[in-house]
Design a protein around this motif. Structure first.
Motif, short mmCIF file in Angstrom:
data_model
loop_
_atom_site.label_atom_id
_atom_site.label_comp_id
_atom_site.label_asym_id
_atom_site.label_seq_id
_atom_site.Cartn_x
_atom_site.Cartn_y
_atom_site.Cartn_z
N TYR A 1 0.81 -1.22 0.00
CA TYR A 1 0.00 0.00 0.00
C TYR A 1 0.85 1.27 0.00
CZ TYR A 1 -3.42 3.47 1.57
OH TYR A 1 -4.20 4.58 1.66
N ASP B 1 2.07 1.57 -3.57
CA ASP B 1 1.10 1.52 -4.67
C ASP B 1 -0.05 2.51 -4.55
OD1 ASP B 1 2.63 -0.49 -5.70
OD2 ASP B 1 1.21 -2.12 -5.26
N ARG B 2 -0.26 3.06 -3.38
CA ARG B 2 -1.47 3.85 -3.14
C ARG B 2 -1.56 5.09 -4.00
NH1 ARG B 2 0.09 7.81 1.60
NH2 ARG B 2 -2.06 8.47 1.30
N ASP B 3 -0.43 5.60 -4.49
CA ASP B 3 -0.44 6.82 -5.31
C ASP B 3 -0.45 6.53 -6.80
OD1 ASP B 3 -0.53 8.85 -3.35
OD2 ASP B 3 1.59 8.57 -2.91
N THR C 1 -5.30 0.51 -3.67
CA THR C 1 -6.00 1.05 -2.51
C THR C 1 -7.05 0.06 -2.02
OG1 THR C 1 -7.67 2.19 -3.83
CG2 THR C 1 -5.64 3.38 -3.38
N SER C 2 -7.63 0.33 -0.88
CA SER C 2 -8.54 -0.64 -0.28
C SER C 2 -9.91 -0.67 -0.96
CB SER C 2 -8.74 -0.33 1.21
OG SER C 2 -9.54 0.82 1.37
N SER D 1 3.81 -0.43 5.82
CA SER D 1 2.76 -0.26 4.82
C SER D 1 1.39 -0.41 5.47
CB SER D 1 2.93 -1.27 3.69
OG SER D 1 2.08 -0.96 2.61
N PHE E 1 -1.73 2.52 5.89
CA PHE E 1 -3.17 2.42 5.65
C PHE E 1 -3.96 2.82 6.90
CE2 PHE E 1 -7.15 -0.01 5.84
CZ PHE E 1 -7.79 0.58 4.76
N GLN F 1 -4.61 6.36 7.15
CA GLN F 1 -5.74 6.88 6.36
C GLN F 1 -7.05 6.72 7.13
OE1 GLN F 1 -5.18 8.63 3.50
NE2 GLN F 1 -3.09 8.27 4.26
N HIS G 1 -9.68 7.75 -7.75
CA HIS G 1 -8.47 7.43 -7.00
C HIS G 1 -8.06 8.64 -6.16
CE1 HIS G 1 -4.19 6.63 -6.28
NE2 HIS G 1 -4.50 5.35 -6.45
N ASN G 2 -7.60 8.39 -4.93
CA ASN G 2 -7.35 9.48 -3.99
C ASN G 2 -6.27 10.44 -4.45
OD1 ASN G 2 -7.91 10.73 -1.33
ND2 ASN G 2 -5.77 10.22 -0.95
#
Length: 467
Positions: A215, A218-220, A227-228, A263, A267, A270, A335-336
């Protein structure tokens, strides 16, 4: 008997409000959901579609246990006293909501029920730590996230709540759910992800089995499913926050490396952001329409209607901005990383009031939560709590290169650029007009020059701040 009023907690497992209702009496609990026109006035087609799907799943959950979900239409302050009289109800229980609109409704419901001699009890369920429980030495809430996070992460979390036994639920039969059109809503243009208890649990299991360990990296990256995708489930309460957190703690225990554990923590951070914004809104309900920062009327927003419409339509000529806006229309989700980028583009490059963006997200996001979206938009617009500094303006070209280097995300949502090489896509705003027309004749030229607009935005905010 006890009546349990579902609102944004459309599940039976890990539901503190429902568990509390069951504990109050030996008699079975009557569950109900009310379609309140005062609340629906602020809804949208995509969110009503999600609501109806989640309610259908909740109703099936009750029916599997020999009960049912009562549904009613009308102002909750009228409907609940009537249902209480029909079912000889002694008390009504519900889970807290923190927006000003919700609290106003709840005050009206409480007054109406108590006038009829029916007791009311509320339970904190949607977040771990209720507003007012994590505070600085002076003041009622933190306005800087890093300080809030330090206390949040060390504060003990409640464990998930078991679902009630079947015999704790009343043997009732509810009316059919109203259709979307009966509620006054058109068919949504977006096709959102499934929002049910089963889908939520499946997603948590999948995410915490492997992707959570990637996460932080990869989250960006919007082209990656990193993302979840739990935000719609947390918004509608098809899964409890305690169950989600427990799954992340189990993932941390299984982590094989320090990077894996970090990681997982990324999360969990967030989850804390979501709670931070809930606390801020609870103590500052006016921030739905007013700047938290205070310089309310000083920012010279331009609010150009043509530029606003281009932004909404995903026709700005900045590929990654347009990809995000089109994903929103297509899926009711974005996507955030791209949410931050499109918000910066609107408030800084276009110098359009953040409230215009908030309203568009409110109408189009399946996962719209007032606290999160107000907090996020005021962060991007440099008017909120712990906001992005006004002089930090996201460069959409650099953002595209860094987070979608192969332009896979862009091509998915901007098919006009499907045959264009990635480097050329990222260079789009700088290309000569003739070359753009040759490469993708149906995709627009950039509507603004980012460099010029960045300088203009900084100057406007400096003026507003008196610098």
């Amino acid at each position: 008997m006890i009546l349990y009023w579902h609102r944004r907690d459309l599940r039976g497992t890990d539901n503190r409000g429902l568990a509390r209702a069951v504990s109050l009496s030996a008699d079975p609990v009557v569950p109900v959901f009310v379609f309140d026109p005062i609340i629906l006035e602020h809804a949208s087609p995509v969110r009503v579609a999600c609501l109806l799907e989640a309610l259908e799943g909740l109703r099936e959950w009750y029916r599997e246990r020999g009960s049912d979900l009562l549904v009613a239409r009308g102002e909750a302050s009228d409907v609940l006293p009537r249902l209480a009289a029909e079912h000889d109800i002694d008390a009504v229980v519900w889970a807290e909501d923190y927006s000003g609109l919700a609290r106003e409704r709840d005050r009206a419901v409480t007054a109406a029920l108590e006038d009829d001699g029916v007791a009311c009890e509320t339970v904190h369920d949607a977040i771990h730590h209720e507003p007012g429980s994590i505070t600085p030495n002076e003041g009622d809430h933190y306005s800087v996230f890093s300080y809030f996070w330090k206390k949040w992460r060390d504060r003990e979390k409640r464990e998930p709540v078991e679902p009630p036994a079947a015999d704790a639920l009343a043997d009732v039969m509810g009316e059919p759910l109203p259709s979307r059109s009966e509620l006054g809503f058109d068919e949504p243009t977006a096709t959102p992800q499934s929002v049910t208890q089963a889908a939520a649990r499946e997603r948590v299991t999948e995410f915490c089995s492997e992707p959570i360990y990637r996460y932080a990296d990869d989250r960006d990256k919007p082209a990656i499913d990193g993302t979840s995708r739990l935000s719609p489930h947390l918004k509608w309460g098809t899964i409890g926050i305690r169950e989600v957190y427990e799954a992340t703690e189990r993932a941390a225990e299984r982590a094989e490396t320090d990077d894996d554990r970090e990681s997982v923590t990324a999360f969990q951070r967030q989850l804390a952001w979501r709670e931070f914004y809930a606390h801020v809104l609870a103590f500052n309900p006016e921030t739905v329409t007013e700047n938290f920062s205070g310089y309310e009327h000083a920012i010279p927003w331009r609010n150009d209607p043509d530029e606003l419409e281009a932004w909404k339509a995903g026709e700005t000529g900045y590929p990654i901005v347009d990809a995000g806006m089109r994903q929103l229309r297509s899926e009711g989700w974005m996507h955030n990383r791209v949410r931050m980028l499109v918000a910066s583009f609107l408030t800084k490059d276009l110098l359009i009031d953040w409230r215009e963006g908030y309203d568009w997200f409110r109408r189009n996001l399946a996962d719209h939560e007032t606290a999160n979206d107000v907090g996020g938009w005021q962060w991007a617009g440099s008017t909120g709590t712990d906001a992005q500094p006004y002089f930090r303006v996201f460069n959409p070209v650099k953002q595209g290169r860094e987070y979608d280097p192969n332009a896979d995300y862009i091509r998915e949502y901007v098919p006009e650029l499907e045959a264009v090489p990635a480097d050329t896509i990222h260079d789009w705003p700088a290309l000569e007009s003739d070359r753009r027309v040759t490469l993708a004749p149906s995709y627009p030229a950039p509507i603004v020059d980012h460099g010029e607009r960045r300088e203009r935005a900084i100057a406007a905010f400096e003026q507003a701040r008196g610098e």
